[in-house]
Design a protein around this motif. Structure first.
Motif, PDB file in Angstrom:
ATOM      1  N   SER A 160       0.811  -1.221   0.000  1.00  0.00           N
ATOM      2  CA  SER A 160       0.000   0.000   0.000  1.00  0.00           C
ATOM      3  C   SER A 160       0.847   1.274   0.000  1.00  0.00           C
ATOM      4  CB  SER A 160      -0.929   0.006   1.220  1.00  0.00           C
ATOM      5  OG  SER A 160      -0.162   0.071   2.408  1.00  0.00           O
ATOM      6  N   SER A 161       2.125   1.162  -0.305  1.00  0.00           N
ATOM      7  CA  SER A 161       3.015   2.324  -0.297  1.00  0.00           C
ATOM      8  C   SER A 161       3.578   2.587  -1.686  1.00  0.00           C
ATOM      9  CB  SER A 161       4.178   2.101   0.677  1.00  0.00           C
ATOM     10  OG  SER A 161       3.706   1.911   1.974  1.00  0.00           O
ATOM     11  N   ILE A 162       3.918   3.851  -1.916  1.00  0.00           N
ATOM     12  CA  ILE A 162       4.535   4.193  -3.199  1.00  0.00           C
ATOM     13  C   ILE A 162       5.971   4.665  -3.028  1.00  0.00           C
ATOM     14  CG2 ILE A 162       2.368   4.724  -4.373  1.00  0.00           C
ATOM     15  CD1 ILE A 162       2.994   7.706  -3.872  1.00  0.00           C
ATOM     16  N   ASP A 163       6.423   4.758  -1.774  1.00  0.00           N
ATOM     17  CA  ASP A 163       7.769   5.243  -1.498  1.00  0.00           C
ATOM     18  C   ASP A 163       8.350   4.444  -0.337  1.00  0.00           C
ATOM     19  OD1 ASP A 163       9.377   7.783   0.138  1.00  0.00           O
ATOM     20  OD2 ASP A 163       9.845   7.355  -1.962  1.00  0.00           O
ATOM     21  N   LEU A 164       9.651   4.252  -0.363  1.00  0.00           N
ATOM     22  CA  LEU A 164      10.320   3.484   0.677  1.00  0.00           C
ATOM     23  C   LEU A 164      10.200   4.164   2.039  1.00  0.00           C
ATOM     24  CD1 LEU A 164      11.963   0.970   1.216  1.00  0.00           C
ATOM     25  CD2 LEU A 164      14.017   2.221   0.584  1.00  0.00           C
ATOM     26  N   TYR A 165      10.389   5.454   2.071  1.00  0.00           N
ATOM     27  CA  TYR A 165      10.312   6.192   3.331  1.00  0.00           C
ATOM     28  C   TYR A 165       8.928   6.063   3.975  1.00  0.00           C
ATOM     29  CZ  TYR A 165      10.410  10.029   6.673  1.00  0.00           C
ATOM     30  OH  TYR A 165      10.313  10.767   7.813  1.00  0.00           O
ATOM     31  N   THR A 166       7.881   6.236   3.181  1.00  0.00           N
ATOM     32  CA  THR A 166       6.526   6.135   3.751  1.00  0.00           C
ATOM     33  C   THR A 166       6.210   4.716   4.213  1.00  0.00           C
ATOM     34  OG1 THR A 166       5.543   5.865   1.559  1.00  0.00           O
ATOM     35  CG2 THR A 166       5.573   8.090   2.464  1.00  0.00           C
ATOM     36  N   ALA A 167       6.742   3.734   3.503  1.00  0.00           N
ATOM     37  CA  ALA A 167       6.537   2.345   3.915  1.00  0.00           C
ATOM     38  C   ALA A 167       7.163   2.098   5.277  1.00  0.00           C
ATOM     39  CB  ALA A 167       7.131   1.394   2.881  1.00  0.00           C
ATOM     40  N   PHE A 169      12.003   0.255  -5.414  1.00  0.00           N
ATOM     41  CA  PHE A 169      13.444   0.102  -5.596  1.00  0.00           C
ATOM     42  C   PHE A 169      13.933   0.919  -6.794  1.00  0.00           C
ATOM     43  CE2 PHE A 169      15.553  -3.569  -3.241  1.00  0.00           C
ATOM     44  CZ  PHE A 169      14.702  -3.494  -2.148  1.00  0.00           C
ATOM     45  N   ALA A 170      13.142   1.007  -7.842  1.00  0.00           N
ATOM     46  CA  ALA A 170      13.547   1.745  -9.044  1.00  0.00           C
ATOM     47  C   ALA A 170      13.643   3.244  -8.778  1.00  0.00           C
ATOM     48  CB  ALA A 170      12.570   1.482 -10.184  1.00  0.00           C
ATOM     49  N   LYS A 171      12.925   3.722  -7.785  1.00  0.00           N
ATOM     50  CA  LYS A 171      12.928   5.157  -7.473  1.00  0.00           C
ATOM     51  C   LYS A 171      14.124   5.575  -6.627  1.00  0.00           C
ATOM     52  CE  LYS A 171       7.898   5.405  -7.535  1.00  0.00           C
ATOM     53  NZ  LYS A 171       6.694   5.577  -6.707  1.00  0.00           N
ATOM     54  N   LYS A 172      14.821   4.624  -6.044  1.00  0.00           N
ATOM     55  CA  LYS A 172      15.930   4.921  -5.128  1.00  0.00           C
ATOM     56  C   LYS A 172      17.252   4.453  -5.717  1.00  0.00           C
ATOM     57  CE  LYS A 172      13.781   6.328  -1.343  1.00  0.00           C
ATOM     58  NZ  LYS A 172      14.067   7.582  -0.712  1.00  0.00           N
ATOM     59  N   ASN A 173      18.327   5.108  -5.298  1.00  0.00           N
ATOM     60  CA  ASN A 173      19.635   4.596  -5.685  1.00  0.00           C
ATOM     61  C   ASN A 173      20.044   3.506  -4.697  1.00  0.00           C
ATOM     62  OD1 ASN A 173      21.065   5.720  -3.434  1.00  0.00           O
ATOM     63  ND2 ASN A 173      21.213   7.675  -4.502  1.00  0.00           N
ATOM     64  N   GLU A 174      21.028   2.746  -5.083  1.00  0.00           N
ATOM     65  CA  GLU A 174      21.433   1.576  -4.298  1.00  0.00           C
ATOM     66  C   GLU A 174      21.822   1.935  -2.869  1.00  0.00           C
ATOM     67  OE1 GLU A 174      25.056  -1.585  -4.499  1.00  0.00           O
ATOM     68  OE2 GLU A 174      23.948  -1.232  -6.363  1.00  0.00           O
ATOM     69  N   LYS A 175      22.555   3.022  -2.714  1.00  0.00           N
ATOM     70  CA  LYS A 175      23.006   3.423  -1.377  1.00  0.00           C
ATOM     71  C   LYS A 175      21.823   3.745  -0.466  1.00  0.00           C
ATOM     72  CE  LYS A 175      26.173   6.481   0.951  1.00  0.00           C
ATOM     73  NZ  LYS A 175      27.594   6.359   0.996  1.00  0.00           N
ATOM     74  N   ASN A 176      20.829   4.461  -0.974  1.00  0.00           N
ATOM     75  CA  ASN A 176      19.654   4.801  -0.166  1.00  0.00           C
ATOM     76  C   ASN A 176      18.823   3.574   0.181  1.00  0.00           C
ATOM     77  OD1 ASN A 176      20.311   7.480  -0.021  1.00  0.00           O
ATOM     78  ND2 ASN A 176      18.943   8.113  -1.660  1.00  0.00           N
ATOM     79  N   ILE A 177      18.727   2.625  -0.733  1.00  0.00           N
ATOM     80  CA  ILE A 177      18.006   1.381  -0.440  1.00  0.00           C
ATOM     81  C   ILE A 177      18.663   0.679   0.741  1.00  0.00           C
ATOM     82  CG2 ILE A 177      17.441  -0.933  -1.292  1.00  0.00           C
ATOM     83  CD1 ILE A 177      17.205   0.341  -4.114  1.00  0.00           C
ATOM     84  N   GLN A 178      19.987   0.588   0.683  1.00  0.00           N
ATOM     85  CA  GLN A 178      20.717  -0.085   1.758  1.00  0.00           C
ATOM     86  C   GLN A 178      20.579   0.649   3.093  1.00  0.00           C
ATOM     87  OE1 GLN A 178      24.673  -1.723   0.866  1.00  0.00           O
ATOM     88  NE2 GLN A 178      24.316  -1.082  -1.260  1.00  0.00           N
ATOM     89  N   LEU A 179      20.681   1.963   3.048  1.00  0.00           N
ATOM     90  CA  LEU A 179      20.575   2.744   4.291  1.00  0.00           C
ATOM     91  C   LEU A 179      19.183   2.662   4.899  1.00  0.00           C
ATOM     92  CD1 LEU A 179      22.599   5.967   3.374  1.00  0.00           C
ATOM     93  CD2 LEU A 179      23.187   4.262   5.104  1.00  0.00           C
ATOM     94  N   GLU A 180      18.159   2.860   4.084  1.00  0.00           N
ATOM     95  CA  GLU A 180      16.798   2.911   4.610  1.00  0.00           C
ATOM     96  C   GLU A 180      16.284   1.546   5.057  1.00  0.00           C
ATOM     97  OE1 GLU A 180      14.037   5.339   2.337  1.00  0.00           O
ATOM     98  OE2 GLU A 180      15.694   6.632   1.719  1.00  0.00           O
ATOM     99  N   LEU A 181      16.711   0.481   4.379  1.00  0.00           N
ATOM    100  CA  LEU A 181      16.259  -0.864   4.767  1.00  0.00           C
ATOM    101  C   LEU A 181      17.239  -1.547   5.731  1.00  0.00           C
ATOM    102  CD1 LEU A 181      14.832  -2.314   1.427  1.00  0.00           C
ATOM    103  CD2 LEU A 181      13.563  -1.521   3.429  1.00  0.00           C
ATOM    104  N   ASN A 182      18.355  -0.881   6.008  1.00  0.00           N
ATOM    105  CA  ASN A 182      19.389  -1.432   6.893  1.00  0.00           C
ATOM    106  C   ASN A 182      19.853  -2.807   6.404  1.00  0.00           C
ATOM    107  OD1 ASN A 182      21.158  -1.358   9.050  1.00  0.00           O
ATOM    108  ND2 ASN A 182      19.701  -2.329  10.449  1.00  0.00           N
ATOM    109  N   ILE A 183      20.231  -2.847   5.121  1.00  0.00           N
ATOM    110  CA  ILE A 183      20.710  -4.081   4.488  1.00  0.00           C
ATOM    111  C   ILE A 183      22.010  -3.798   3.758  1.00  0.00           C
ATOM    112  CG2 ILE A 183      18.433  -5.128   4.228  1.00  0.00           C
ATOM    113  CD1 ILE A 183      18.445  -4.161   1.302  1.00  0.00           C
TER     114      ILE A 183
END
Length: 170
Positions: free
Chosen positions: A64-71, A154-168
Motif C-alpha cells: 500500500s506504499s509508493i515510497d520506501l520512506y513512507t513504507a 526500488f527503481a525510485k531509489k539509488n542503491e546506497k539509499n536502499i541499503q541505508l533505509e532498509l538497513n541491508i
C-alpha cells in the motif's frame, strides 16, 4: 488461510519465481521512464524480494506504499531482521531465480549484472499460477502486487539509499 497452507504456498518455488518476475516488471516500469542507465534490477536486489513479500506485515505495508520512506514510517519493524531473513532465504531465492531463468521468465545480463524480463514476459504484468483454493489465489495476487510495488519503490531509489533505509547490505 491456515498456517499450514501458507507455509506450503511459501515453499512453492514457482511462486517465488512469479514474485521475482513481478518485482522485475515493477522495477522496469518505473526505470524505463526515468531515462536511467539501469532499466532492470541488479541481481543483488532479487535476494530481498522473498524476505519482504513473504513477511505478512511487510507485504501489507509495501503493498500500500509508493515510497520506501513512507513504507518504513507506516511500520518501522519491517526493516528489523531483514538482512537475517534474506540470509536465511538465500537458498529459496536461488531456487526461485533458477526456475525463472530456466523457464526464460527472467534473463540474466552478465555484462551489466542485471536481471531482465524474458522476451515473452515484457508486456505481462502478472503470471497466473493455477491452484484450487480461492484464498490461495488471493494470497498469490497479494504477493504479486507487493512484489510489483516493491520493484517500483526500488527503481525510485539509488542503491546506497536502499541499503541505508532498509538497513541491508548487498
Amino acid at each position: 488461510m491456515d498456517n499450514d497452507n501458507l507455509y506450503n504456498l511459501f515453499q512453492n518455488i514457482a511462486l517465488g519465481a512469479i514474485a521475482m518476475q513481478s518485482f522485475t516488471h515493477g522495477f522496469h516500469e518505473i526505470a524505463k521512464n526515468k531515462n536511467a542507465d539501469q532499466k532492470f534490477p541488479k541481481l543483488e536486489y532479487m535476494f530481498f524480494v522473498l524476505p519482504i513479500v513473504y513477511n505478512k506485515s511487510a507485504m501489507t505495508v509495501f503493498g500500500s506504499s509508493i515510497d520506501l520512506y513512507t513504507a518504513i514510517m507506516k511500520d518501522t519493524s519491517i526493516v528489523l531482521g531483514l538482512q537475517d531473513r534474506a540470509n536465511k532465504m538465500v537458498s529459496q531465492s536461488f531456487d526461485a531465480m533458477n526456475l525463472a531463468l530456466s523457464k526464460k521468465i527472467l534473463v540474466f545480463n552478465r555484462s551489466e549484472n542485471l536481471v531482465e524480463l524474458g522476451h515473452g514476459f515484457k508486456s505481462r504484468r502478472q503470471i497466473t499460477l493455477a491452484l484450487d483454493a480461492n484464498q490461495t489465489r488471493n494470497s498469490i495476487k497479494m504477493i504479486q502486487e507487493c512484489a510489483h510495488r516493491l520493484g517500483n519503490i526500488f527503481a525510485k531509489k539509488n542503491e546506497k539509499n536502499i541499503q541505508l533505509e532498509l538497513n541491508i547490505r548487498f
